[in-house]
Design a protein around this motif. Structure first.
Motif, short mmCIF file in Angstrom:
data_model
loop_
_atom_site.label_atom_id
_atom_site.label_comp_id
_atom_site.label_asym_id
_atom_site.label_seq_id
_atom_site.Cartn_x
_atom_site.Cartn_y
_atom_site.Cartn_z
N UNK A 108 -9.49 -8.71 -2.70
CA UNK A 108 -8.72 -7.68 -4.57
C UNK A 108 -7.63 -6.29 -3.38
N UNK A 109 -8.04 -6.23 -1.84
CA UNK A 109 -6.84 -5.26 -1.66
C UNK A 109 -5.77 -5.75 -1.52
N UNK A 110 -5.61 -7.02 -0.78
CA UNK A 110 -3.96 -7.61 -1.42
C UNK A 110 -3.40 -7.73 -2.51
N UNK A 111 -4.51 -8.00 -3.60
CA UNK A 111 -4.00 -7.80 -4.97
C UNK A 111 -3.27 -6.79 -5.95
N UNK A 112 -4.23 -5.99 -5.67
CA UNK A 112 -4.24 -4.35 -5.80
C UNK A 112 -2.97 -3.80 -5.21
N UNK A 113 -2.96 -4.35 -3.95
CA UNK A 113 -1.92 -3.63 -3.12
C UNK A 113 -0.33 -4.05 -3.09
N UNK A 114 -0.51 -5.44 -4.09
CA UNK A 114 1.51 -5.92 -3.50
C UNK A 114 1.29 -5.75 -5.88
N UNK A 115 0.24 -5.24 -6.77
CA UNK A 115 0.44 -5.09 -8.29
C UNK A 115 1.03 -4.00 -8.31
N UNK A 116 0.19 -3.13 -7.09
CA UNK A 116 0.88 -1.02 -7.67
C UNK A 116 2.51 -1.27 -6.63
N UNK A 117 2.60 -1.44 -6.01
CA UNK A 117 3.58 -2.05 -4.65
C UNK A 117 4.66 -2.56 -5.39
N UNK A 118 4.98 -3.76 -6.30
CA UNK A 118 5.89 -4.26 -7.29
C UNK A 118 6.57 -3.63 -8.34
N UNK A 119 5.18 -2.96 -9.33
CA UNK A 119 5.63 -2.60 -10.06
C UNK A 119 5.71 -1.04 -10.18
#
Length: 309
Positions: free
Chosen positions: A59-70
């Motif tokens: 979940x940390x991986x998913x949340x981190x990349x989603x935040x970073x991208x948007x």
């Protein structure tokens, strides 16, 4: 010497041009692609590791990349547009002395390593600027992501026009005109600043994430340590391995072959600039999202068990 088709691939050329113009967004896009497919699969397949720790790491991986991208998408789009305006008409936004100093002996300002460095301070620096808020948002999103992805554990389109970025172009020009930027450009334009900046950004982001995780009241206390160890181990190993792999895969060999295949292209310098961004980004992402998750998830779980035993 035979030229491989990969060096003439139109999709790769578009990707390199995008990397040169939108450095931070390119890094975030690669991260988003690998983090939503490859990394979770690697983490969840880690042997002899607590299932809950694996879920939190995933979940940390998913949340981190989603935040970073948007976040990067929202900030990088107007920034890229503003710098392109300076590229096309530097005299409008930069002092004559600055243009002369940055251009040096090159035929055009955009061909100069000094100018590329000065503009990459903003393009790559954007990732550094959003590292802390991204880490804080990542930590905050872990609990809701957990409830959605693992339910058993209880945008609007962005558009910009010329008028909206005119002030930003002028602001960037004024910063590039300053003495500190000129000194930085002179000193570091021939260094591996692309990879240094990406790594420093990751280190800051990881540090803030660990600090924020430790403070969080919504993440289960018994999962915090493993999550924090995982983040620290992942970033540390990735940075070390990234420098090693990058030193083995020489820039000169890649660029020489690419130049041979595209020597008559008017965008050759843009592609070369893109290679210098894309290469470390792809190396670091490949290490971070494929190789490291298996090691860090397993190791973090061991540390957590030893500390709690």
């Amino acid at each position: 010497m035979k030229v491989q088709p990969i060096y003439n691939n139109k999709i790769i050329k578009k990707g390199l041009e995008f990397a040169a113009d939108n450095s931070a967004l390119f890094v975030s896009s690669v991260s988003l692609l690998l983090s939503t497919a490859v990394r979770p699969a690697v983490i969840l397949s880690t042997p002899k590791t607590n299932k809950e720790n694996k879920k939190y790491a995933c979940i940390k991986s998913l949340a981190s990349s989603a935040c970073g991208f948007f976040i990067t998408l929202a900030a990088a789009t107007p920034l890229s547009y503003a710098i392109k305006k300076i590229d096309k008409n530097p005299q409008k936004y930069l002092k004559s002395a600055t243009v002369k100093a940055l251009q040096d002996s090159e035929k055009a300002l955009t061909l100069s390593k000094r100018y590329k460095y000065a503009t990459q301070l903003f393009k790559l620096g954007l990732g550094l600027a959003i590292a802390a808020p991204k880490a804080i948002m990542t930590c905050a999103l872990i609990p809701p992501f957990m409830s959605k992805v693992f339910p058993e554990n209880k945008n609007k389109n962005i558009s910009f026009n010329g008028k909206g970025t005119e002030k930003l172009s002028k602001f960037i020009g004024k910063i590039i005109d300053t003495s500190p930027i000129k000194k930085l450009t002179e000193k570091f334009h021939n260094t591996n600043y692309e990879q240094h900046t990406i790594n420093f950004t990751d280190a800051i982001s990881t540090g803030v994430f660990i600090w924020q995780t430790d403070k969080s009241k919504k993440i289960k206390p018994e999962r915090k340590k493993a999550l924090m160890y995982n983040a620290g181990i992942s970033t540390g190993l990735c940075i070390a391995a990234g420098y090693l792999v990058n030193s083995i895969i020489s820039d000169d060999k890649i660029i020489t072959k690419f130049v041979q295949a595209n020597k008559n292209s008017p965008k050759l310098e843009k592609y070369i600039e893109g290679i210098k961004i894309a290469k470390p980004a792809l190396i670091l992402s490949g290490i971070y999202y494929i190789l490291i998750p298996l090691i860090s998830t397993f190791t973090a779980d061991r540390f957590d068990k030893e500390k709690n035993s």
